[in-house]
Design a protein around this motif. Structure first.
Motif, PDB file in Angstrom:
ATOM      1  N   THR A  13     -36.786  37.172   2.301  1.00  0.00           N
ATOM      2  CA  THR A  13     -38.098  37.232   2.956  1.00  0.00           C
ATOM      3  C   THR A  13     -38.104  36.378   4.226  1.00  0.00           C
ATOM      4  O   THR A  13     -38.623  36.796   5.265  1.00  0.00           O
ATOM      5  CB  THR A  13     -39.204  36.758   1.995  1.00  0.00           C
ATOM      6  OG1 THR A  13     -39.153  37.568   0.828  1.00  0.00           O
ATOM      7  CG2 THR A  13     -40.577  36.884   2.627  1.00  0.00           C
TER       8      THR A  13
ATOM      9  N   LEU B  25     -47.670  40.284   6.956  1.00  0.00           N
ATOM     10  CA  LEU B  25     -47.738  40.780   5.576  1.00  0.00           C
ATOM     11  C   LEU B  25     -47.386  42.258   5.519  1.00  0.00           C
ATOM     12  O   LEU B  25     -46.602  42.694   4.688  1.00  0.00           O
ATOM     13  CB  LEU B  25     -49.158  40.603   5.022  1.00  0.00           C
ATOM     14  CG  LEU B  25     -49.481  39.222   4.465  1.00  0.00           C
ATOM     15  CD1 LEU B  25     -50.950  39.163   4.077  1.00  0.00           C
ATOM     16  CD2 LEU B  25     -48.592  38.909   3.260  1.00  0.00           C
TER      17      LEU B  25
ATOM     18  N   TRP C 181     -43.677  42.305   4.201  1.00  0.00           N
ATOM     19  CA  TRP C 181     -43.798  42.551   2.761  1.00  0.00           C
ATOM     20  C   TRP C 181     -44.041  44.032   2.453  1.00  0.00           C
ATOM     21  O   TRP C 181     -43.741  44.496   1.383  1.00  0.00           O
ATOM     22  CB  TRP C 181     -44.941  41.717   2.177  1.00  0.00           C
ATOM     23  CG  TRP C 181     -44.546  40.303   1.864  1.00  0.00           C
ATOM     24  CD1 TRP C 181     -44.169  39.808   0.659  1.00  0.00           C
ATOM     25  CD2 TRP C 181     -44.487  39.194   2.776  1.00  0.00           C
ATOM     26  NE1 TRP C 181     -43.875  38.466   0.764  1.00  0.00           N
ATOM     27  CE2 TRP C 181     -44.063  38.064   2.049  1.00  0.00           C
ATOM     28  CE3 TRP C 181     -44.748  39.043   4.136  1.00  0.00           C
ATOM     29  CZ2 TRP C 181     -43.902  36.800   2.632  1.00  0.00           C
ATOM     30  CZ3 TRP C 181     -44.592  37.800   4.717  1.00  0.00           C
ATOM     31  CH2 TRP C 181     -44.168  36.691   3.970  1.00  0.00           C
TER      32      TRP C 181
ATOM     33  N   VAL D 295     -50.190  40.929  -1.527  1.00  0.00           N
ATOM     34  CA  VAL D 295     -49.913  39.494  -1.424  1.00  0.00           C
ATOM     35  C   VAL D 295     -51.019  38.894  -0.593  1.00  0.00           C
ATOM     36  O   VAL D 295     -51.482  39.509   0.362  1.00  0.00           O
ATOM     37  CB  VAL D 295     -48.561  39.171  -0.736  1.00  0.00           C
ATOM     38  CG1 VAL D 295     -47.472  38.881  -1.722  1.00  0.00           C
ATOM     39  CG2 VAL D 295     -48.145  40.271   0.210  1.00  0.00           C
TER      40      VAL D 295
ATOM     41  N   THR E  69     -49.502  33.481   1.298  1.00  0.00           N
ATOM     42  CA  THR E  69     -48.082  33.660   1.004  1.00  0.00           C
ATOM     43  C   THR E  69     -47.238  33.542   2.277  1.00  0.00           C
ATOM     44  O   THR E  69     -46.129  33.015   2.253  1.00  0.00           O
ATOM     45  CB  THR E  69     -47.850  35.055   0.375  1.00  0.00           C
ATOM     46  OG1 THR E  69     -48.762  35.188  -0.700  1.00  0.00           O
ATOM     47  CG2 THR E  69     -46.442  35.215  -0.145  1.00  0.00           C
TER      48      THR E  69
ATOM     49  N   HIS F  82     -43.890  31.061   2.975  1.00  0.00           N
ATOM     50  CA  HIS F  82     -42.562  31.482   3.429  1.00  0.00           C
ATOM     51  C   HIS F  82     -42.218  30.923   4.793  1.00  0.00           C
ATOM     52  O   HIS F  82     -41.054  30.643   5.075  1.00  0.00           O
ATOM     53  CB  HIS F  82     -42.445  33.009   3.390  1.00  0.00           C
ATOM     54  CG  HIS F  82     -42.310  33.526   2.000  1.00  0.00           C
ATOM     55  ND1 HIS F  82     -41.095  33.650   1.376  1.00  0.00           N
ATOM     56  CD2 HIS F  82     -43.255  33.909   1.102  1.00  0.00           C
ATOM     57  CE1 HIS F  82     -41.298  34.113   0.149  1.00  0.00           C
ATOM     58  NE2 HIS F  82     -42.600  34.276  -0.047  1.00  0.00           N
TER      59      HIS F  82
END
Ligand code: CA
Length: 243
Positions: free
Chosen positions: A158, A180, A184, A190, A194, A198
């Protein structure tokens, strides 16, 4: 850097008119007025497009065209051929010799500008990037490895994707929502917090070997910026939840 256009034309007034117009469109321009030196000039400066007059002293445009097409280092450069009033047969000969486009004199300058731009659009794409670089950070896209200077930076998948996104457009501010969706994927749920987690991991791994280049833009997102570390105030707020 501005694209270079080569004009091969012995009529000085026309060459100057074209040079002036191309330069005001932001191109770099080189002019050559004799056929016999044209090929050497083209090989030396590798223009993006060649505007080539048919009737030239010492060597005709058609001959030059054929020579260009026979030389591997320059054969893919688009050629726009200029010629005196439209003899259909000339047109066919010009295109057979390898010209990409053909404009008959007299022509309007805007039309020729449009043709030049059309040739630039169809010019072959440069090969896909195998490596991204930002300051001392180097990302090998084939091996999926990141280095900072000589040091191998260990990143999770990630963090790797996040860094890749940032490195593809340094300086651009990416919103958490954008990251995102693009790191992702849009169908995974998520929360935007988040992203911050990361980014923190990414910073930790990268900053082991140098200053912090990830800028936190308050209430917005993140960008890659060589001066990010100098901006301690913003960066210290990385833990803030987005508004
Ligand atoms: Ca001429």
């Amino acid at each position: 850097m501005a694209e270079l256009i080569m004009i091969v034309e012995d009529e000085e007034a026309l060459a100057l008119l074209l040079k002036y117009n191309l330069e005001s469109e932001g191109f770099q321009v080189k002019t050559v007025n004799r056929g016999n030196i044209a090929v050497a000039e083209i090989e030396a400066s590798l223009p993006s497009v060649i505007i080539l007059d048919w009737m030239l002293p010492e060597m005709s445009g058609v001959e030059i065209c054929k020579i260009i097409r026979s030389k591997p280092d320059i054969k893919n450069i688009p050629i726009i051929m200029l010629t005196a009033k439209g003899e259909e047969e000339d047109k066919i000969r010009g295109l057979t010799a390898g010209a990409d486009d053909y404009v008959t004199k007299p022509f309007s300058v805007p039309e020729l500008m449009a043709r030049v731009k059309a040739q630039l659009r169809r010019a072959p794409e440069p090969p896909a990037e195998k490596e991204l670089k930002f300051a001392d950070i180097r990302m090998d896209l084939t091996a999926k490895k990141v280095f900072r200077g000589e040091n191998f930076v260990h990143l999770g998948p990630t963090e790797f994707r996040l860094l890749r996104m940032l490195m593809e457009t340094p300086g651009k501010v990416f919103s958490r929502e954008f990251l995102l969706k693009n790191v992702w994927g849009s169908n995974i749920y998520v929360e935007s917090r988040t992203v911050d987690v990361h980014i923190r991991r990414l910073r930790k791994s990268l900053n082991e070997f140098g200053p912090d280049y990830i800028r936190t833009v308050r209430a917005t997102g993140y960008s890659l910026d060589e001066n990010a570390a100098a901006d301690d105030i913003e960066n210290s707020e990385e833990n803030q939840a987005p508004k």
